[in-house]
Design an enzyme around this catalytic site. Structure first.
Site, short mmCIF file in Angstrom:
data_model
loop_
_atom_site.label_atom_id
_atom_site.label_comp_id
_atom_site.label_asym_id
_atom_site.label_seq_id
_atom_site.Cartn_x
_atom_site.Cartn_y
_atom_site.Cartn_z
N ARG A 1 0.83 -1.22 0.00
CA ARG A 1 0.00 0.00 0.00
C ARG A 1 0.86 1.26 0.00
O ARG A 1 0.56 2.23 -0.71
CB ARG A 1 -0.96 -0.02 1.20
CG ARG A 1 -1.96 1.10 1.16
CD ARG A 1 -3.09 0.91 2.16
NE ARG A 1 -2.67 1.12 3.53
CZ ARG A 1 -3.47 0.97 4.60
NH1 ARG A 1 -4.73 0.60 4.43
NH2 ARG A 1 -3.02 1.19 5.81
N LYS B 1 -2.51 7.19 1.53
CA LYS B 1 -2.40 7.48 2.97
C LYS B 1 -1.30 8.54 3.09
O LYS B 1 -0.14 8.23 3.39
CB LYS B 1 -2.07 6.19 3.72
CG LYS B 1 -2.52 6.19 5.15
CD LYS B 1 -2.52 4.79 5.71
CE LYS B 1 -2.43 4.79 7.22
NZ LYS B 1 -3.41 5.61 7.92
N GLU C 1 -16.29 6.80 5.58
CA GLU C 1 -15.54 6.08 6.61
C GLU C 1 -15.44 6.98 7.83
O GLU C 1 -16.09 8.04 7.88
CB GLU C 1 -14.16 5.70 6.08
CG GLU C 1 -13.31 6.90 5.64
CD GLU C 1 -11.92 6.52 5.14
OE1 GLU C 1 -11.44 5.41 5.42
OE2 GLU C 1 -11.32 7.38 4.47
#
Ligand code: PMP
Length: 294
Positions: free
Chosen positions: A54, A153, A186
């Site tokens: 990721r 992220k 989220e």
């Protein structure tokens, strides 16, 4: 022997008090960089391959060349745990654009800064796991995937931080963030699930969420346990009228939500499916992962 944390910083292991980055680092000046939050349980790093993949995907999408291979970065994480003699840990891996000048352009940032912190964590008090937690909806929206994709992220967490502040102002620990269309996305640092009539639902990645590693683990565990799981858009109406609601994240693991915006979810206690998934996740996390000590 000192109990000071040992930090990995640009190829070296240094004491916490010596682990410093430049004020010209673009991670600090512009939030230009990417990070991961990773857990180790019982001497093993949970889903480390997924976290490494990721961060590489996030770095690629922002044209940031990680100055090492996936294998080398994996070893950085494992060795940071070893240096601190940890069996259970919360690990923060950060890669910034590096030291440059005061302009936005990264052209003078010649070398990304890489650091890794391995420490211990307890995020929410045990009481919240036992009784479930109240949350609210933030007015702050999750950023739109066509602008800065929440799958990255990145070190730009300002909108999530503002939503977290809204949660705290309301006297709770987490907040739901809607996307630009008002669909549930989220929470500030967790993915969200609801349960209705025995079926499990979670928002799809395309609504603009982080592709959570705990989220995927829980989807897999739930399917293995025989549940139907759907990645499907839903609104606050569906959350308020769900039988159960829970959040997933590396730090939070699986945690029940018992009220949202003062609407009681189900009977106001952690639901049976949530509890079953929490147990399955704990068992899975304790037994899986990349060994730190070989
Ligand atoms: N959403 C956001 C915005 C997050 O920052 C995180 C992780 N901190 C999550 C969801 C959960 O993802 P993961 O399970 O990979 O930790």
């Amino acid at each position: 022997m000192s109990s000071e944390l040992i930090i990995y910083l640009d190829g070296e292991f240094v004491k916490k008090s010596e682990a410093k980055v430049s004020v010209f680092d673009h991670g600090l000046l512009y939030g230009d960089g990417v990070f991961e939050g990773i857990r180790a349980y019982n001497g093993k790093v949970f889903r480390l391959k997924e976290h490494i993949d990721r961060i590489f995907a996030a770095a690629k999408s922002i044209l940031l060349d990680i100055p090492m291979s996936k294998e080398e970065l994996t070893e950085v994480v494992l060795e940071t745990c070893r240096q601190n003699k940890l069996q259970d840990a919360y690990i923060r891996l950060v890669i910034t654009r590096g030291v440059g000048d005061l302009g936005l352009s990264p052209k003078n940032c010649l070398k990304p800064t890489v650091f890794c912190i391995a420490s211990t964590i307890s995020l929410y008090p045990q009481e919240l796991y036992d009784k479930g937690m109240p949350i609210v909806t933030a007015t702050q929206r999750r950023n739109k995937a066509t602008i800065v994709d929440p799958q990255i992220k990145s070190l730009n967490y300002l909108n999530n931080i503002l939503a977290k502040i809204e949660a705290h102002q309301a006297g709770v620990s987490e907040a739901i963030m809607l996307n630009h269309d008002g669909v549930v996305a989220e929470c500030t640092g967790d993915n969200i699930f609801i349960v209705k009539d025995g079926v499990i639902y979670t928002p799809p990645i395309y609504v603009g969420i982080l592709d959570g590693i705990t989220r995927l683990s829980v989807i897999e565990l739930a399917k293995e346990a025989g549940f139907e799981v759907y990645e499907k858009e839903f609104t606050l109406f569906n959350v308020y009228n769900a039988d159960e609601c829970f959040l997933t994240g590396t730090a939070a693991e699986v945690i029940a939500v018992t009220s949202v915006d003062q609407r009681i979810i189900g009977d106001g206690k952690p639901g049976p499916i949530t509890q079953q998934l929490l147990e399955l996740f704990h068992e899975h996390a304790q037994n899986q992962g990349m060994p730190i000590y070989r």
